[in-house]
Design an enzyme around this catalytic site. Structure first.
Site, PDB file in Angstrom:
ATOM      1  N   GLY A  13       0.836  -1.209   0.000  1.00 32.04           N
ATOM      2  CA  GLY A  13       0.000   0.000   0.000  1.00 32.04           C
ATOM      3  C   GLY A  13       0.862   1.245   0.000  1.00 32.04           C
ATOM      4  NE  ARG A  16      -4.351   5.349  -3.587  1.00 35.82           N
ATOM      5  CZ  ARG A  16      -5.369   4.727  -2.994  1.00 35.82           C
ATOM      6  NH1 ARG A  16      -5.885   5.197  -1.906  1.00 35.82           N
ATOM      7  NH2 ARG A  16      -5.847   3.610  -3.503  1.00 35.82           N
ATOM      8  CG  ASN A  87       0.344   1.191   4.804  1.00 29.21           C
ATOM      9  OD1 ASN A  87      -0.041   1.887   5.745  1.00 29.21           O
ATOM     10  ND2 ASN A  87       0.077   1.508   3.539  1.00 29.21           N
ATOM     11  CE1 TYR A 152      -9.506  -0.187   8.051  1.00 26.19           C
ATOM     12  CE2 TYR A 152     -10.107   0.743  10.176  1.00 26.19           C
ATOM     13  CZ  TYR A 152      -9.234   0.668   9.107  1.00 26.19           C
ATOM     14  OH  TYR A 152      -8.098   1.436   9.094  1.00 26.19           O
ATOM     15  CB  ALA A 153     -13.396  -2.819  14.294  1.00 26.56           C
ATOM     16  CB  ALA A 154     -13.458  -7.996  12.777  1.00 23.94           C
ATOM     17  CE  LYS A 156      -6.530  -1.737   9.398  1.00 26.04           C
ATOM     18  NZ  LYS A 156      -5.295  -1.875   8.606  1.00 26.04           N
ATOM     19  CB  ILE A 185      -3.786   9.254   9.445  1.00 29.22           C
ATOM     20  CG1 ILE A 185      -3.363   8.472  10.709  1.00 29.22           C
ATOM     21  CG2 ILE A 185      -2.579   9.869   8.729  1.00 29.22           C
ATOM     22  CD1 ILE A 185      -2.644   9.245  11.777  1.00 29.22           C
TER      23      ILE A 185
HETATM   24  P1  NAP Z   1      -5.204   4.895   1.407  1.00 27.86           P
HETATM   25  O1  NAP Z   1      -4.805   6.318   1.257  1.00 27.86           O
HETATM   26  O2  NAP Z   1      -6.564   4.470   0.969  1.00 27.86           O
HETATM   27  O3  NAP Z   1      -4.099   3.978   0.692  1.00 27.86           O
HETATM   28  C1  NAP Z   1      -4.223   2.582   0.675  1.00 27.86           C
HETATM   29  C2  NAP Z   1      -3.036   1.969  -0.019  1.00 27.86           C
HETATM   30  O4  NAP Z   1      -3.194   0.553  -0.049  1.00 27.86           O
HETATM   31  C3  NAP Z   1      -2.885   2.407  -1.451  1.00 27.86           C
HETATM   32  O5  NAP Z   1      -1.502   2.497  -1.753  1.00 27.86           O
HETATM   33  C4  NAP Z   1      -3.507   1.268  -2.237  1.00 27.86           C
HETATM   34  O6  NAP Z   1      -2.984   1.245  -3.542  1.00 27.86           O
HETATM   35  C5  NAP Z   1      -3.102   0.072  -1.384  1.00 27.86           C
HETATM   36  N1  NAP Z   1      -3.942  -1.124  -1.470  1.00 27.86           N
HETATM   37  C6  NAP Z   1      -5.268  -1.226  -1.227  1.00 27.86           C
HETATM   38  N2  NAP Z   1      -5.686  -2.493  -1.388  1.00 27.86           N
HETATM   39  C7  NAP Z   1      -4.596  -3.215  -1.747  1.00 27.86           C
HETATM   40  C8  NAP Z   1      -4.371  -4.581  -2.062  1.00 27.86           C
HETATM   41  N3  NAP Z   1      -5.379  -5.484  -2.041  1.00 27.86           N
HETATM   42  N4  NAP Z   1      -3.127  -4.979  -2.393  1.00 27.86           N
HETATM   43  C9  NAP Z   1      -2.104  -4.090  -2.426  1.00 27.86           C
HETATM   44  N5  NAP Z   1      -2.250  -2.784  -2.128  1.00 27.86           N
HETATM   45  C10 NAP Z   1      -3.477  -2.350  -1.801  1.00 27.86           C
HETATM   46  O7  NAP Z   1      -5.103   4.443   2.941  1.00 27.86           O
HETATM   47  P2  NAP Z   1      -4.297   5.064   4.176  1.00 27.86           P
HETATM   48  O8  NAP Z   1      -5.217   5.987   4.900  1.00 27.86           O
HETATM   49  O9  NAP Z   1      -2.965   5.530   3.760  1.00 27.86           O
HETATM   50  O10 NAP Z   1      -4.169   3.766   5.091  1.00 27.86           O
HETATM   51  C11 NAP Z   1      -3.021   2.937   5.114  1.00 27.86           C
HETATM   52  C12 NAP Z   1      -3.176   1.920   6.227  1.00 27.86           C
HETATM   53  O11 NAP Z   1      -3.337   2.593   7.475  1.00 27.86           O
HETATM   54  C13 NAP Z   1      -4.396   1.011   6.069  1.00 27.86           C
HETATM   55  O12 NAP Z   1      -4.089  -0.293   6.513  1.00 27.86           O
HETATM   56  C14 NAP Z   1      -5.404   1.651   6.989  1.00 27.86           C
HETATM   57  O13 NAP Z   1      -6.364   0.706   7.437  1.00 27.86           O
HETATM   58  C15 NAP Z   1      -4.513   2.130   8.109  1.00 27.86           C
HETATM   59  N6  NAP Z   1      -5.093   3.201   8.899  1.00 27.86           N
HETATM   60  C16 NAP Z   1      -5.452   4.395   8.342  1.00 27.86           C
HETATM   61  C17 NAP Z   1      -5.998   5.379   9.143  1.00 27.86           C
HETATM   62  C18 NAP Z   1      -6.409   6.718   8.616  1.00 27.86           C
HETATM   63  O14 NAP Z   1      -7.000   7.505   9.380  1.00 27.86           O
HETATM   64  N7  NAP Z   1      -6.126   7.063   7.359  1.00 27.86           N
HETATM   65  C19 NAP Z   1      -6.189   5.148  10.516  1.00 27.86           C
HETATM   66  C20 NAP Z   1      -5.821   3.921  11.046  1.00 27.86           C
HETATM   67  C21 NAP Z   1      -5.273   2.964  10.241  1.00 27.86           C
HETATM   68  P3  NAP Z   1      -3.803   0.626  -4.821  1.00 27.86           P
HETATM   69  O15 NAP Z   1      -5.170   1.241  -4.761  1.00 27.86           O
HETATM   70  O16 NAP Z   1      -3.010   1.014  -6.021  1.00 27.86           O
HETATM   71  O17 NAP Z   1      -3.785  -0.825  -4.582  1.00 27.86           O
END
Ligand code: NAP
Length: 244
Positions: A13, A16, A87, A152-154, A156, A185
């Site tokens: 991931g 971005r 990630n 999602y919570a499950a 994580k 975030i």
């Molecule tokens: P994001 O901006 O939506 O980015 C998600 C990334 O994951 C993208 O690079 C996407 O690229 C990739 N991705 C999605 N599905 C994939 C798959 N099946 N295989 C490979 N790559 C995949 O999300 P983010 O906010 O940066 O979140 C990153 C992580 O932090 C996640 O695990 C999220 O649950 C966790 N998180 C985020 C927050 C928050 O507030 N943002 C809070 C807590 C935890 P492609 O679309 O090109 O695959």
């Protein structure tokens, strides 16, 4: 300090948001970084911004055989993997009674199964080399639960149990596994939250701001480096104090 000089990191991931910030931070620390996303083209955008060596890979982490191929290809291009950051993550929010089977399955497949697929694929090599860091990005909602996010919570919360099990299995071989649990975030994932919900959330954050991807990346750099060499099976919460 370039404390990760000579190391090879895989960041799933990484195209971005938080993953991109992690890839850039590990690169600044000296690591070569394999940036993984479903779209290789988008992953390449991150690689273009790295300070040192890196390579882009298109891989859906939900697919076990593609994860095995990914690890092989990344090691051929960059060398033995010493850091894995799981990630990649998605949301498919809905209240329980309206949640579809496919919403449950999609979130579990990417967020939990994906981490299993990549971790299993790197584990043997790390064990043989008697060193490695596995860092899984969970979420505070995996600790607290959240209305509308049962899937999602499950996933994580599952990641926390998975990490602690891996930490126990691999500790004797010098492989450490930890979790980073971010709060709210600012990324694409959270961009669509309505203003009212954002305001309400902000009121629950003692540091009075939402997190930036770089806030999470700093914690990952710490867990990947020598300063964390006596930590395994831990959950590091990066949420501005929202959950204490
Ligand atoms: P994001 O901006 O939506 O980015 C998600 C990334 O994951 C993208 O690079 C996407 O690229 C990739 N991705 C999605 N599905 C994939 C798959 N099946 N295989 C490979 N790559 C995949 O999300 P983010 O906010 O940066 O979140 C990153 C992580 O932090 C996640 O695990 C999220 O649950 C966790 N998180 C985020 C927050 C928050 O507030 N943002 C809070 C807590 C935890 P492609 O679309 O090109 O695959």
């Amino acid at each position: 300090m370039r404390e990760l000089e000579g190391q090879v990191a895989v960041v799933t991931g990484g195209s971005r948001g938080i993953g991109r910030a992690i890839a850039l931070e590990l690169s600044r620390a000296g690591a070569s970084v394999a940036v993984v996303a479903r779209s290789e083209k988008r992953a390449q955008d991150t690689v273009d911004a790295l300070e040192g060596r890196g390579a882009a890979f298109g891989c859906d982490v939900a697919d076990a055989s593609r994860c095995a191929d990914l690890v092989q290809a990344a090691e051929e291009r960059l060398g033995p993997i010493s850091i894995l950051v799981n990630n990649a993550g998605i949301t498919r929010d809905n209240v329980l009674v309206r949640m579809k089977d496919e919403d449950w399955d999609a979130v579990m497949s990417t967020n939990l199964r994906g981490a299993f697929n990549t971790t299993r694929a790197v584990a043997r090599g790390m064990m043989k080399r008697r060193s490695g860091r596995i860092i899984n990005i969970a979420s505070v909602v995996g600790l607290t639960g959240n209305r509308g996010q049962a899937n999602y919570a499950a996933s994580k919360a599952g990641l926390v149990g998975f990490t602690k099990s891996v930490a126990q299995e691999l500790a004797a071989r010098g492989v450490l596994a930890n979790v980073v649990a971010p709060g709210f975030i600012e990324t694409d994932m959270t961009a669509e939250l309505p203003d009212e919900a954002r305001e309400a959330l902000l009121g629950r954050i003692p540091l009075e701001r939402f997190g930036a991807p770089e806030d999470v990346a700093g914690a990952v750099r710490f867990l990947a480096g020598p300063a964390a060499s006596y930590m395994t099976g831990q959950v590091l919460v990066v949420d501005g104090g929202m959950v204490m």
